[in-house]
Design a protein around this motif. Structure first.
Motif, PDB file in Angstrom:
ATOM      1  N   LEU A   1       0.838  -1.200   0.000  1.00  0.00           N
ATOM      2  CA  LEU A   1       0.000   0.000   0.000  1.00  0.00           C
ATOM      3  C   LEU A   1       0.876   1.256   0.000  1.00  0.00           C
ATOM      4  O   LEU A   1       0.570   2.245  -0.660  1.00  0.00           O
ATOM      5  N   LYS A   2       1.968   1.212   0.753  1.00  0.00           N
ATOM      6  CA  LYS A   2       2.869   2.359   0.823  1.00  0.00           C
ATOM      7  C   LYS A   2       3.561   2.588  -0.518  1.00  0.00           C
ATOM      8  O   LYS A   2       3.767   3.730  -0.941  1.00  0.00           O
ATOM      9  N   LEU A   3       3.911   1.502  -1.202  1.00  0.00           N
ATOM     10  CA  LEU A   3       4.674   1.612  -2.442  1.00  0.00           C
ATOM     11  C   LEU A   3       3.796   1.860  -3.661  1.00  0.00           C
ATOM     12  O   LEU A   3       4.297   2.205  -4.731  1.00  0.00           O
ATOM     13  N   ALA A   4       2.479   1.656  -3.523  1.00  0.00           N
ATOM     14  CA  ALA A   4       1.584   1.880  -4.659  1.00  0.00           C
ATOM     15  C   ALA A   4       1.783   3.300  -5.194  1.00  0.00           C
ATOM     16  O   ALA A   4       1.936   4.249  -4.435  1.00  0.00           O
TER      17      ALA A   4
ATOM     18  N   ASP B   1       1.340   6.715  -6.085  1.00  0.00           N
ATOM     19  CA  ASP B   1       0.330   7.690  -5.644  1.00  0.00           C
ATOM     20  C   ASP B   1       0.998   9.053  -5.503  1.00  0.00           C
ATOM     21  O   ASP B   1       0.853   9.732  -4.502  1.00  0.00           O
ATOM     22  N   ASN B   2       1.766   9.430  -6.535  1.00  0.00           N
ATOM     23  CA  ASN B   2       2.657  10.583  -6.391  1.00  0.00           C
ATOM     24  C   ASN B   2       2.356  11.728  -7.351  1.00  0.00           C
ATOM     25  O   ASN B   2       3.172  12.632  -7.511  1.00  0.00           O
ATOM     26  N   TRP B   3       1.207  11.692  -8.012  1.00  0.00           N
ATOM     27  CA  TRP B   3       0.822  12.785  -8.927  1.00  0.00           C
ATOM     28  C   TRP B   3       1.869  12.996 -10.019  1.00  0.00           C
ATOM     29  O   TRP B   3       2.253  14.120 -10.311  1.00  0.00           O
ATOM     30  N   ASP B   4       2.299  11.910 -10.654  1.00  0.00           N
ATOM     31  CA  ASP B   4       3.255  12.055 -11.754  1.00  0.00           C
ATOM     32  C   ASP B   4       2.571  12.000 -13.112  1.00  0.00           C
ATOM     33  O   ASP B   4       3.243  11.927 -14.142  1.00  0.00           O
ATOM     34  N   SER B   5       1.235  12.039 -13.145  1.00  0.00           N
ATOM     35  CA  SER B   5       0.504  12.020 -14.415  1.00  0.00           C
ATOM     36  C   SER B   5       0.606  13.382 -15.101  1.00  0.00           C
ATOM     37  O   SER B   5       0.704  14.411 -14.433  1.00  0.00           O
ATOM     38  N   PRO B   6       0.530  13.404 -16.436  1.00  0.00           N
ATOM     39  CA  PRO B   6       0.578  14.689 -17.149  1.00  0.00           C
ATOM     40  C   PRO B   6      -0.590  15.611 -16.816  1.00  0.00           C
ATOM     41  O   PRO B   6      -0.410  16.820 -16.697  1.00  0.00           O
ATOM     42  N   ILE B   7      -1.800  15.053 -16.684  1.00  0.00           N
ATOM     43  CA  ILE B   7      -2.963  15.869 -16.345  1.00  0.00           C
ATOM     44  C   ILE B   7      -3.623  15.281 -15.101  1.00  0.00           C
ATOM     45  O   ILE B   7      -3.892  14.084 -15.033  1.00  0.00           O
ATOM     46  N   ILE B   8      -3.866  16.140 -14.109  1.00  0.00           N
ATOM     47  CA  ILE B   8      -4.389  15.691 -12.820  1.00  0.00           C
ATOM     48  C   ILE B   8      -5.584  16.558 -12.435  1.00  0.00           C
ATOM     49  O   ILE B   8      -5.540  17.785 -12.587  1.00  0.00           O
TER      50      ILE B   8
ATOM     51  N   LEU C   1      -6.116  -0.441  -8.713  1.00  0.00           N
ATOM     52  CA  LEU C   1      -7.329  -0.631  -7.916  1.00  0.00           C
ATOM     53  C   LEU C   1      -7.613   0.567  -7.020  1.00  0.00           C
ATOM     54  O   LEU C   1      -8.755   1.031  -6.915  1.00  0.00           O
ATOM     55  N   LEU C   2      -6.568   1.085  -6.375  1.00  0.00           N
ATOM     56  CA  LEU C   2      -6.764   2.210  -5.459  1.00  0.00           C
ATOM     57  C   LEU C   2      -7.172   3.474  -6.201  1.00  0.00           C
ATOM     58  O   LEU C   2      -7.923   4.301  -5.679  1.00  0.00           O
ATOM     59  N   ARG C   3      -6.702   3.623  -7.427  1.00  0.00           N
ATOM     60  CA  ARG C   3      -7.132   4.773  -8.225  1.00  0.00           C
ATOM     61  C   ARG C   3      -8.613   4.657  -8.581  1.00  0.00           C
ATOM     62  O   ARG C   3      -9.374   5.620  -8.487  1.00  0.00           O
ATOM     63  N   LYS C   4      -9.028   3.477  -8.988  1.00  0.00           N
ATOM     64  CA  LYS C   4     -10.445   3.275  -9.316  1.00  0.00           C
ATOM     65  C   LYS C   4     -11.315   3.409  -8.076  1.00  0.00           C
ATOM     66  O   LYS C   4     -12.456   3.863  -8.138  1.00  0.00           O
ATOM     67  N   ALA C   5     -10.754   2.995  -6.941  1.00  0.00           N
ATOM     68  CA  ALA C   5     -11.533   2.978  -5.696  1.00  0.00           C
ATOM     69  C   ALA C   5     -11.996   4.369  -5.289  1.00  0.00           C
ATOM     70  O   ALA C   5     -12.993   4.512  -4.570  1.00  0.00           O
ATOM     71  N   GLN C   6     -11.299   5.419  -5.743  1.00  0.00           N
ATOM     72  CA  GLN C   6     -11.703   6.772  -5.360  1.00  0.00           C
ATOM     73  C   GLN C   6     -13.104   7.107  -5.868  1.00  0.00           C
ATOM     74  O   GLN C   6     -13.812   7.899  -5.261  1.00  0.00           O
ATOM     75  N   GLN C   7     -13.490   6.511  -6.994  1.00  0.00           N
ATOM     76  CA  GLN C   7     -14.840   6.734  -7.523  1.00  0.00           C
ATOM     77  C   GLN C   7     -15.887   6.063  -6.645  1.00  0.00           C
ATOM     78  O   GLN C   7     -17.081   6.372  -6.750  1.00  0.00           O
ATOM     79  N   TYR C   8     -15.446   5.154  -5.797  1.00  0.00           N
ATOM     80  CA  TYR C   8     -16.365   4.376  -4.956  1.00  0.00           C
ATOM     81  C   TYR C   8     -16.049   4.585  -3.481  1.00  0.00           C
ATOM     82  O   TYR C   8     -16.049   3.642  -2.688  1.00  0.00           O
ATOM     83  N   SER C   9     -15.783   5.837  -3.120  1.00  0.00           N
ATOM     84  CA  SER C   9     -15.491   6.133  -1.717  1.00  0.00           C
ATOM     85  C   SER C   9     -16.187   7.425  -1.308  1.00  0.00           C
ATOM     86  O   SER C   9     -16.496   8.278  -2.141  1.00  0.00           O
TER      87      SER C   9
END
Length: 813
Positions: A357-360, A362-369, A753-761
């Motif tokens: 979970l820590k290593l997943a 989750d660092n905002w390195d995408s071009p568009i956020i 999975l954790l990225r998709k999970a935000q839509q379901y939280s």
């Protein structure tokens, strides 16, 4: 002897300490280079795990690898102190040499904290947790001398190390001498957090790559990517213009403002304002600016920061359709994983569920956020390494703040500081979007810590004329001479839906929204309920249905909290808005006759007596200031420009609003009787803890920095009460996602999975969590790091059911 940093789970391959330190150093250098601190960040990288050069850590990791889900805790090795102690020992002894001392403190704090959060240099109890760590000696810090010897033998020679530190010191000198609106302490605070961010991300990225057996990852050519996006966007804008059969004044103005954004993109990076009125095509116009500016100035990210998750969902989907790219567009609603109390040093080196979970990623390195104001502020000020990890990726970015007037009052000073840092040091371009721009002017007048906006910062020309041209509604005051309860409001809604095809009701609290919805439940027309008790996927589904009715010109009623009023592209024939601040009323008006296709439509402002605003001070006070202006206009129609939404009325409103909150703008922490700005960036002479330390100890604290970073983070919440993100079993996708989170996933799969999970939280307060636990409505996943609702605690109609008594069938685990 081979000293071990990590043991890969799949094949028991060993990563040596020197491989890890040099790998993290290289990544940290690349992150630090963004703001000119390559060697400062690299120093943190090369030293952070120096303490793994001990027999004790080698014995620990070999034992832990045999049982990764229950690694040994008794006698666990402190391996994060050694690097900080080495800097303290070599550069922080004897007579003070300010640059050496500051370098040792900034980098040393990042190193000793990389398994938790930054330490206080001086805490409220007048102790220095930082000094306590770096002054550790035998037997507390076993093997330090051996670790030091190995470091200089296997990683870098002492002579080369001294040369490297000299380069870092020169960078620190250049960083501190750069002109800046704040003091030295604020510069050092942001530098410490930036270096900490670079170290956390470099450490976790290197560890993840080793675990996934990836040497590196391909680098994007951002200029080429953004150029392709720009071509697609302009093609879509041209198509819109060609399809515009009704050459209305509004459509002409939208194109004109979009063109102005393009022309403005050639200016140097800075802090600018974009005052496009509601319904003026702000998303596409700001994207046009962002892409053009990113191409011309070499930016790596375009980040949209919005007040509500509903805007994320809508805007991200709109941008995806235009750019035809799912993989490079990230929606970040909230942290599904709770890491605020992660002190996981005793688990380092082996990969178990918690470490995955820590290593997943989750660092905002995408071009568009796309993210929220809460998440943006958390990056700078909240506890938890997951938040601060993202900070370095805000550099070299175009950041667009949508509805910037929604910055929480208590966070105005902190927001200003963050933007000033990004503009001065982070080479970011920052666009402040709002239809009610005077908010910024009056906040600036009242706050101690100013936002560094230059002259001629407004992108749109002839603002007064544009605002007048976009007038599509009439505000009808039903709030000054009468009040409404739920029964009376239900009758009023019924009356209006007989006159028009669609009615939107926006109220200030979830409780009254739910009450009115139930009151109108027997209505013959389609009716929908929206609130933050629903997850993003749920709200999207409802909004899709509502838009369908609106497009087909069918009768429809929607009852919502304020989440619908900022940026959600819907257009109703009639809007009823419970009295709130003028900015909220203006936003609600933007959901009525949005495209100007009809003659002037009505927006009714009412005073709902059943709303409990005790815990919503900004809404409560905004309501009072707005009502005073309504009373003025009732008495004399010539006052304030003759309308509640004129520039004159907005001027008066924001001036009074921010004056009323004057004492809260610096984020006051009542239990400490201090402002957050004092905890983070007060100078030695103004720091009351430092003065008290001198009185109590009869000596000076032997540090350059005396601020309380951890205490500040522990007391920072964007909203008054701490919330936690909880997954919900909405639809088959939500249930399947919860079922999949069992800890057996790879890090890559877990990231997805954790990225998709935000839509379901959804985010819940502590009292809601306690009530759910009492009613057996919660399930704990992944060793307690993720929470989820049981199916019976979530309703297709309302979302969260605290009583855990909804009638959904089936059971998902």
């Amino acid at each position: 002897m081979q000293y071990i940093a990590h043991i890969r789970q799949s094949d028991e391959e060993i990563q040596s300490v020197e491989e890890h330190l040099l790998g993290v150093q290289k990544l940290a250098e690349s992150f630090g280079e963004k703001i000119g601190v390559k060697h400062i960040a690299g120093l943190a990288g090369m030293l952070h795990d120096m303490g793994k050069y001990t027999q004790e850590f080698r014995d620990y990791i070999i034992e832990a690898a045999k049982n990764p889900d229950a690694p040994p805790k008794r006698g666990s090795v402190d391996h994060s102190t050694a690097g900080g102690k080495l800097l303290y020992q070599l550069f922080h002894s004897g007579n003070p040499v300010p640059l050496n001392w500051m370098l040792a403190e900034v980098v040393g704090n990042a190193i000793i904290s990389h398994h938790a959060y930054l330490h206080d240099f001086l805490s409220p109890n007048l102790e220095s947790p930082y000094l306590k760590r770096v002054q550790k000696t035998e037997p507390e810090l076993k093997g330090f001398d051996n670790a030091k010897q190995c470091f200089f033998q296997f990683v870098i020679s002492e002579a080369e190390f001294q040369q490297y530190v000299a380069k870092a010191t020169a960078e620190l000198d250049a960083y501190l001498t750069k002109p800046w609106v704040g003091n030295y302490e604020s510069k050092l605070m942001f530098l410490t957090k930036f270096v900490f961010s670079a170290l956390i991300d470099a450490d976790r990225t290197n560890t993840r790559r080793f675990e996934e057996n990836k040497v590196s990852e391909p680098e994007l050519c951002y200029k080429t990517l953004f150029a392709g996006y720009y071509h697609k966007l302009m093609k879509k804008i041209d198509e819109y213009q060609a399809q515009d059969t009704e050459k209305t004044e509004i459509n002409r103005l939208r194109r004109e403002m979009s063109d102005q954004c393009e022309q403005f993109a050639d200016k140097p990076s800075g802090i600018y304002t974009l005052s496009i009125p509601t319904g003026g095509g702000k998303t596409l116009a700001s994207l046009r600016y962002a892409l053009r500016h990113a191409i011309s100035s070499g930016k790596k990210h375009i980040i949209y920061v919005v007040p509500y998750t509903t805007i994320i969902e809508q805007n991200a989907e709109e941008v995806r359709k235009i750019l035809q790219d799912n993989g490079n567009i990230l929606e970040h609603h909230s942290n599904v994983v709770d890491d605020t109390d992660d002190g996981d040093e005793h688990e380092d080196g082996v990969i178990n569920t918690r470490q995955k979970l820590k290593l997943a990623k989750d660092n905002w390195d995408s071009p568009i956020i796309f993210t929220t104001m809460v998440q943006f502020l958390n990056v700078f000020y909240a506890k938890g390494s997951r938040n601060v990890r993202r900070l370095h990726n805000l550099s070299e970015s175009v950041i667009i703040f949508d509805e910037v007037q929604k910055v929480p009052v208590s966070c105005v000073s902190l927001f200003n500081h963050a933007l000033n840092f990004l503009q001065t040091y982070g080479r970011a371009s920052l666009i402040l979007c709002t239809a009610t721009q005077p908010a910024l002017n009056y906040a600036a007048e009242q706050v101690d810590h100013q936002l560094k906006i230059g002259e001629n910062a407004e992108i749109i020309a002839n603002l007064d004329g544009v605002i007048e041209a976009f007038k599509r509604v009439e505000i009808v005051d039903r709030a000054t001479d009468e009040t409404f309860n739920t029964d009376k409001l239900a009758d009023f809604v019924t009356e209006k839906i007989d006159e028009v095809q669609s009615v939107l009701v926006i109220l200030n609290t979830k409780a009254v929204v739910k009450r009115l919805y139930r009151q109108l439940a027997e209505n013959e027309f389609p009716m929908y309920h929206l609130s933050t008790s629903m997850c993003a996927a749920h709200r999207n589904k409802i909004l899709e249905k509502v838009r369908g009715h609106l497009e087909r010109r069918e009768k429809v009623i929607c009852i919502s909290t304020q989440l619908i009023e900022a940026g959600v592209d819907v257009s109703f024939d009639c809007v009823i808005r419970s009295l709130a601040g003028l900015d909220s009323i203006a936003q609600a008006a933007g959901r009525c006759n949005r495209h100007g296709q009809d003659d002037i439509r009505q927006v009714y402002v009412i005073d709902h007596v059943e709303e409990n605003l005790k815990d919503l001070p900004e809404i409560r006070d905004g309501k009072q200031h707005a009502k005073r202006i309504l009373v003025d206009l009732k008495r004399d129609r010539n006052l304030h420009g003759g309308d509640i939404l004129t520039v004159q009325a907005m001027d008066k409103y924001f001036k009074e609003f921010y004056a009323a909150f004057r004492r809260k703008l610096n984020y006051h922490v009542p239990k400490l009787r201090k402002d957050m700005t004092e905890l983070l960036m007060s100078s030695r002479g103004d720091n009351t803890y430092n003065e008290a330390y001198k009185q109590a100890k009869r000596e000076l604290l032997p540090l350059c920095i005396v601020n309380s970073y951890k205490t500040a983070a522990e007391n920072f919440y964007v909203i008054d009460d701490l919330t936690k993100s909880v997954m919900v079993p909405f639809g088959d996708a939500g249930k399947d996602m919860i079922a999949q989170l069992n800890g057996n996933e790879t890090i890559e799969d877990l990231t997805a999975l954790l990225r998709k999970a935000q839509q379901y939280s959804i985010n819940l307060f502590d009292w809601e969590l306690r009530q759910l636990a009492k009613n057996d409505g919660l399930v704990s996943l992944l060793d307690g790091k993720v929470l989820a609702l049981k199916e019976s605690a979530y309703s297709e109609e309302y979302g969260l059911e605290l009583e855990n008594d909804s009638q959904l069938e089936g059971y998902w685990f």
